[in-house]
Write a protein that holds these residues in place. Structure first.
Motif, PDB file in Angstrom:
ATOM      1  N   ALA A 254       0.827  -1.206   0.000  1.00  0.00           N
ATOM      2  CA  ALA A 254       0.000   0.000   0.000  1.00  0.00           C
ATOM      3  C   ALA A 254       0.862   1.257   0.000  1.00  0.00           C
ATOM      4  O   ALA A 254       0.562   2.244  -0.693  1.00  0.00           O
ATOM      5  N   VAL A 255       1.961   1.222   0.761  1.00  0.00           N
ATOM      6  CA  VAL A 255       2.880   2.369   0.795  1.00  0.00           C
ATOM      7  C   VAL A 255       3.508   2.588  -0.577  1.00  0.00           C
ATOM      8  O   VAL A 255       3.613   3.727  -1.052  1.00  0.00           O
TER       9      VAL A 255
ATOM     10  N   CYS B 140       1.081   4.202  -3.014  1.00  0.00           N
ATOM     11  CA  CYS B 140       1.020   5.657  -2.785  1.00  0.00           C
ATOM     12  C   CYS B 140       2.266   6.343  -3.326  1.00  0.00           C
ATOM     13  O   CYS B 140       2.193   7.435  -3.899  1.00  0.00           O
ATOM     14  N   TYR B 141       3.408   5.708  -3.151  1.00  0.00           N
ATOM     15  CA  TYR B 141       4.672   6.283  -3.641  1.00  0.00           C
ATOM     16  C   TYR B 141       4.664   6.390  -5.166  1.00  0.00           C
ATOM     17  O   TYR B 141       5.056   7.426  -5.731  1.00  0.00           O
ATOM     18  N   PHE B 142       4.220   5.347  -5.846  1.00  0.00           N
ATOM     19  CA  PHE B 142       4.150   5.382  -7.306  1.00  0.00           C
ATOM     20  C   PHE B 142       3.156   6.454  -7.774  1.00  0.00           C
ATOM     21  O   PHE B 142       3.421   7.157  -8.761  1.00  0.00           O
ATOM     22  N   SER B 143       2.046   6.586  -7.073  1.00  0.00           N
ATOM     23  CA  SER B 143       1.070   7.621  -7.424  1.00  0.00           C
ATOM     24  C   SER B 143       1.675   9.013  -7.255  1.00  0.00           C
ATOM     25  O   SER B 143       1.449   9.914  -8.077  1.00  0.00           O
ATOM     26  N   TYR B 144       2.430   9.189  -6.185  1.00  0.00           N
ATOM     27  CA  TYR B 144       3.084  10.485  -5.936  1.00  0.00           C
ATOM     28  C   TYR B 144       4.067  10.825  -7.052  1.00  0.00           C
ATOM     29  O   TYR B 144       4.098  11.965  -7.543  1.00  0.00           O
TER      30      TYR B 144
ATOM     31  N   ALA C  84       1.437   2.022  -9.966  1.00  0.00           N
ATOM     32  CA  ALA C  84       0.544   2.278  -8.833  1.00  0.00           C
ATOM     33  C   ALA C  84      -0.704   1.404  -8.927  1.00  0.00           C
ATOM     34  O   ALA C  84      -1.139   0.803  -7.930  1.00  0.00           O
ATOM     35  N   VAL C  85      -1.276   1.307 -10.121  1.00  0.00           N
ATOM     36  CA  VAL C  85      -2.477   0.496 -10.317  1.00  0.00           C
ATOM     37  C   VAL C  85      -2.171  -0.980 -10.100  1.00  0.00           C
ATOM     38  O   VAL C  85      -2.918  -1.696  -9.413  1.00  0.00           O
TER      39      VAL C  85
END
Length: 351
Positions: free
Chosen positions: A71-72, A75-79, A277-278
């Motif tokens: 999950a972390v 979020c990191y990839f999305s950021y 992220a997906v």
């Protein structure tokens, strides 16, 4: 894909600017450190060739801790995807569409990325085959023009290592290691998709070496054209370098060409971060990938407005962000690799 992903938005900035005329040496140190990190990623992938990052985290850390770290990482990839999307908006606003709201241009790019990810990874990996030859030709053309117009002054790269090696190391680590070389982390989600058995080590290593030499050269080129003071103070030094060709009588607005070149790298980078992220979110939640494309895209688009200005965006991206990157790019993968190696060893040991 390795070449195009690593190019990304890297030529847009002068990495290692604190080292002044030695920034190309700082880039070389960062590339060398990134090469060692690349072998860490390849080692992890060869330990678990059938798994992507989400599966590796579950295998190495267990179900609960693996889900948490997954999950972390999502979020990191999305950021990271958000950062490239914001670069899109800022670059468009500065060069092409000054009167168009960034919210519109960024929305268009997000929608294109959503379509590409929805169609599947095969579509995404066909893009470099189409875009990379033209991109490299454009870079080659600009380099030739710089040389022919005698804008390259190698004396601006001297004196070499004037203040010793320490400023060079400070400029390279962890900033340049984290961006762009440590971002090879994403291939832990891409290598398992290779159609042949095993890991494409040879292809990846040669691509990494080639793009490292290219980025070091481009860094030195910016310094040789603008000088360390102007290049270090400019928001977009490569764009500033190209604008020195404005006295050409037969070609105008080369900055538009550069903008399109940067668009290609930015789009690929944003797309890959978004896809990772997906995929990571899908791997830890077991929700089908297509159900997560729109929520993750909405998250990336909404987060791109958090930073109030381009100055703040660049300051965070080349400052605190790169220090946090070391946790995701070095420490967690290193612990993951050791944990996976121990588990493999214990499973293969005789009773």
């Amino acid at each position: 894909m390795v070449i195009l992903f690593e190019i990304g938005s890297t030529p847009l900035f002068l990495l290692g600017a604190d080292a002044r005329q030695d920034s190309w040496l700082a880039m070389s140190v960062g590339a060398a450190a990134g090469f060692a990190l690349l072998f860490l990623f390849l080692w992890i992938q060869r330990l678990m060739p059938e798994l992507d990052l989400a599966g590796m985290l579950h295998f190495g850390f267990g179900r609960i801790a693996g889900t948490f770290f997954g999950a972390v990482y999502a979020c990191y990839f999305s950021y990271q995807s958000m950062r490239n999307l914001r670069d899109f908006g800022e670059l468009t606003s500065l060069t092409l569409l000054q009167s168009t709201p960034m919210s519109i241009t960024m929305l268009v790019f997000v929608l294109v990325a959503i379509y590409a990810i929805w169609k599947g990874i095969e579509i995404i990996f066909r893009l470099p085959e189409i875009l990379l030859p033209g991109l490299l030709f454009c870079y080659f053309l600009l380099i030739v023009l710089f040389i022919l117009m005698r804008h390259v002054n190698l004396t601006r790269l001297t004196p070499v290592a004037e203040n010793g090696l320490w400023p060079i190391l400070q400029a390279a680590l962890p900033e340049i290691l984290s961006f762009p070389f440590g971002q090879m982390l994403v291939f832990l989600l891409l290598w398992p998709l290779w159609e042949k058995p095993g890991v494409p080590v040879k292809q990846t290593v040669w691509a990494y070496i080639g793009i490292s030499v290219f980025l070091i050269f481009m860094n030195a080129l910016n310094i040789a054209i603008l000088g360390p003071d102007l290049a270090g103070s400019s928001y977009l030094p490569f764009l500033q370098s190209v604008r020195t060709l404005c006295n050409l009588r037969f070609i105008e607005r080369l900055d538009i060409l550069v903008t399109i070149m940067i668009y290609i790298g930015l789009f690929i980078k944003m797309l890959i971060w978004y896809y990772c992220a997906v995929e990571t979110a899908s791997g830890i939640t077991k929700i089908p990938r297509k159900w997560l494309i729109f929520p993750v895209g909405a998250l990336i688009y909404g987060a791109s407005f958090i930073e109030r200005s381009f100055t703040q965006h660049v300051a965070i991206g080349l400052g605190p962000s790169t220090r946090i990157d070391t946790v995701f790019q070095i420490f967690i993968p290193l612990i993951l690799g050791l944990a996976a190696a121990v588990k493999r060893q214990s499973r293969s040991a005789p009773d």
